[in-house]
Scaffold this motif. Sequence first.
Motif, PDB file in Angstrom:
ATOM      1  N   LEU A 186      37.719  43.831  40.369  1.00  0.00           N
ATOM      2  CA  LEU A 186      36.328  43.725  40.801  1.00  0.00           C
ATOM      3  C   LEU A 186      35.686  42.408  40.370  1.00  0.00           C
ATOM      4  O   LEU A 186      34.985  41.754  41.153  1.00  0.00           O
ATOM      5  CB  LEU A 186      35.517  44.899  40.246  1.00  0.00           C
ATOM      6  CG  LEU A 186      35.489  46.171  41.090  1.00  0.00           C
ATOM      7  CD1 LEU A 186      34.752  47.276  40.338  1.00  0.00           C
ATOM      8  CD2 LEU A 186      34.830  45.912  42.425  1.00  0.00           C
ATOM      9  N   GLY A 187      35.901  42.012  39.117  1.00  0.00           N
ATOM     10  CA  GLY A 187      35.293  40.774  38.641  1.00  0.00           C
ATOM     11  C   GLY A 187      35.764  39.574  39.438  1.00  0.00           C
ATOM     12  O   GLY A 187      34.970  38.723  39.851  1.00  0.00           O
ATOM     13  N   THR A 238      29.489  43.142  38.666  1.00  0.00           N
ATOM     14  CA  THR A 238      30.733  43.842  38.347  1.00  0.00           C
ATOM     15  C   THR A 238      30.491  44.993  37.373  1.00  0.00           C
ATOM     16  O   THR A 238      31.041  46.093  37.545  1.00  0.00           O
ATOM     17  CB  THR A 238      31.748  42.858  37.753  1.00  0.00           C
ATOM     18  OG1 THR A 238      31.955  41.782  38.674  1.00  0.00           O
ATOM     19  CG2 THR A 238      33.082  43.551  37.495  1.00  0.00           C
ATOM     20  N   GLU A 241      31.373  48.864  37.960  1.00  0.00           N
ATOM     21  CA  GLU A 241      32.306  49.540  37.063  1.00  0.00           C
ATOM     22  C   GLU A 241      31.692  50.775  36.415  1.00  0.00           C
ATOM     23  O   GLU A 241      32.381  51.777  36.184  1.00  0.00           O
ATOM     24  CB  GLU A 241      32.762  48.576  35.962  1.00  0.00           C
ATOM     25  CG  GLU A 241      33.700  47.493  36.433  1.00  0.00           C
ATOM     26  CD  GLU A 241      34.060  46.520  35.325  1.00  0.00           C
ATOM     27  OE1 GLU A 241      35.056  45.807  35.468  1.00  0.00           O
ATOM     28  OE2 GLU A 241      33.321  46.473  34.306  1.00  0.00           O
ATOM     29  N   ASN A 265      34.259  39.688  43.014  1.00  0.00           N
ATOM     30  CA  ASN A 265      32.857  39.256  43.042  1.00  0.00           C
ATOM     31  C   ASN A 265      32.735  37.750  42.869  1.00  0.00           C
ATOM     32  O   ASN A 265      31.907  37.104  43.522  1.00  0.00           O
ATOM     33  CB  ASN A 265      32.057  39.977  41.949  1.00  0.00           C
ATOM     34  CG  ASN A 265      31.678  41.390  42.348  1.00  0.00           C
ATOM     35  OD1 ASN A 265      31.176  41.616  43.431  1.00  0.00           O
ATOM     36  ND2 ASN A 265      31.920  42.348  41.462  1.00  0.00           N
TER      37      ASN A 265
END
Length: 422
Positions: A143-144, A338, A342, A147
Motif C-alpha cells: 500500500l505504501g 497509507t 491500513e 500510494n
Amino acid sequence: MATVDVVGARVPAWRGGFGRLWSAAVLSSFGDSLRAAALPLLAVSLTDRPLLVASVTACGYLPWLVLGLLGGAVADRVDQRRAMWTVDLARGLLVAAFAAAVAFGHASIGLLIALAITLTALQTLFDNAATALLPALVAPAALGSANARLMTGQRIAGGMVGGPVVPVLLAAGAAVPFLADAATFLVAAALVASLRAQAPERKPRPGGSTLRREIAEGLHTLWRDRALRGLCAATALCNIGMGALIATLVVLVTGWLDTGPAGYAAAGVAFTVGGLLGGVLNGRLVDGLGRMRAVLLAGVVQTVALVVMGTVRSLTALVAALCVFGVMGMVWNVNTTTLMQERTPAELLGRVASAFRTLAMGGVPLGAMLGGAVATAWGLNAPPLLTAAFFVLSVISLIPALTAHVPVVAPDDGATTARAPR
C-alpha cells in the motif's frame, strides 16, 4: 493482488489493476491541471472584479464541507469501481458541454462557479471510492509503495507537464484546454471500467440503517483510533497553515522578494521537484523510522523550511526551502493515506476517508483569510511564519499517536489503542 519483491520491500506490479488505476489517476491529474490553469484565465477575461475571480477557486472547496461525509457513506454502499467510472464519465460530459459553451461565447462567471461546484461535488464520491478501492488492488504490504507511485505520477502530470501545455492549448482557442480535460476524464473512465477488482466483503446493513447513522459510524471509528485521530487533527492544523501559505505565496515572492513572475514560477517548480523526490525517498524513510515517525519527521522539517521562507530574504533560500517542503509534504501525504487504509476496516474505509478529508479540508479557507490578514498587519513575510506556528501545533498533536501501533480490525473490537481518557 499482484505484487513483486524489490530489495526486501513489496511493491505493486504494474500489470493488472494497479497499472490501469495509476494510468487513470495520472491522466485525470493532467486534465485537472489544464482546467485549473485555464479557469482563472477565463475568469479574468470575463470580469475585472478580483472578488468574483477568487470566488471561482473558493467555490471549489465548498462541496467538500457540505457533501464530503455523504460522499464517503455512498462510496461504502456502492461498487467503488463502478462509482468511479460513472463519475468520470459524468465529469467528462459536463466539461465537454462547458467547452462547447466557451467555444460559442456563452461562458459567464456564474457558469464557471457552477462548474467548479459540480465537479467538486462529484469528486467527493470519486476520491473516497478511490481510497477505498486501492487496497482491493494491491497487497497490504504494497500500500505504501502504491500510494507513493500514485501521488508521484500525479505530481509529475499535474505540476510539471500540465502547466506548460496550457499556453499552447490556449493559443488554439479558449475552449481547447477544457476539451482536453474532458477527453482525459473519458479515457480515465474507460480505464477504471476495465478493472477487475474484487469488492470488499460488507456486512449486511442492519434494519433501519440510514446514511446519517453510517456517517456517524465512520466518524466514531476515526475518533476511536488514536493514530488516525492524531493524524486528522495534525492534518487539519497543517491545512490551516497551508491555506495561509498558498493564498499569499504570490505576494511573498513578487512583493517581499521582488522577483516577479519568474520567481513565482521557480517557486512552483521547486515545490513540484521536491514532491517527486519525496516519492522516491519515502520508502527508505519508512523502512528506517516507521510510518508514524516518518510523518512526525516530515512535520518538523517542514516547520524549519517555513521559518526559512519567512526570515531569509533570498529567492535561492526560498526555492531551496520549498523544495525541502515539497519532499516532506509528499512523505506526509503518502503515509497519512497509507495509515488510514491500513488501520480502517474495508467496509468503513470510504466513510473514514471522507471524515478525515472533510475535517482536514475545512481549515483551508480559514487559513487563507488568516494569511491575508497577517500579511496586511505584519508584512508580506508573516504568513510563512504563521504557517510554521500551525505546523508546530500539528507536530505536538502527533506525539500521543506515536505508540498507536495496533491496526483496527473492527470498529468495536477493542483492538485499538484509542482508549485515552475522555
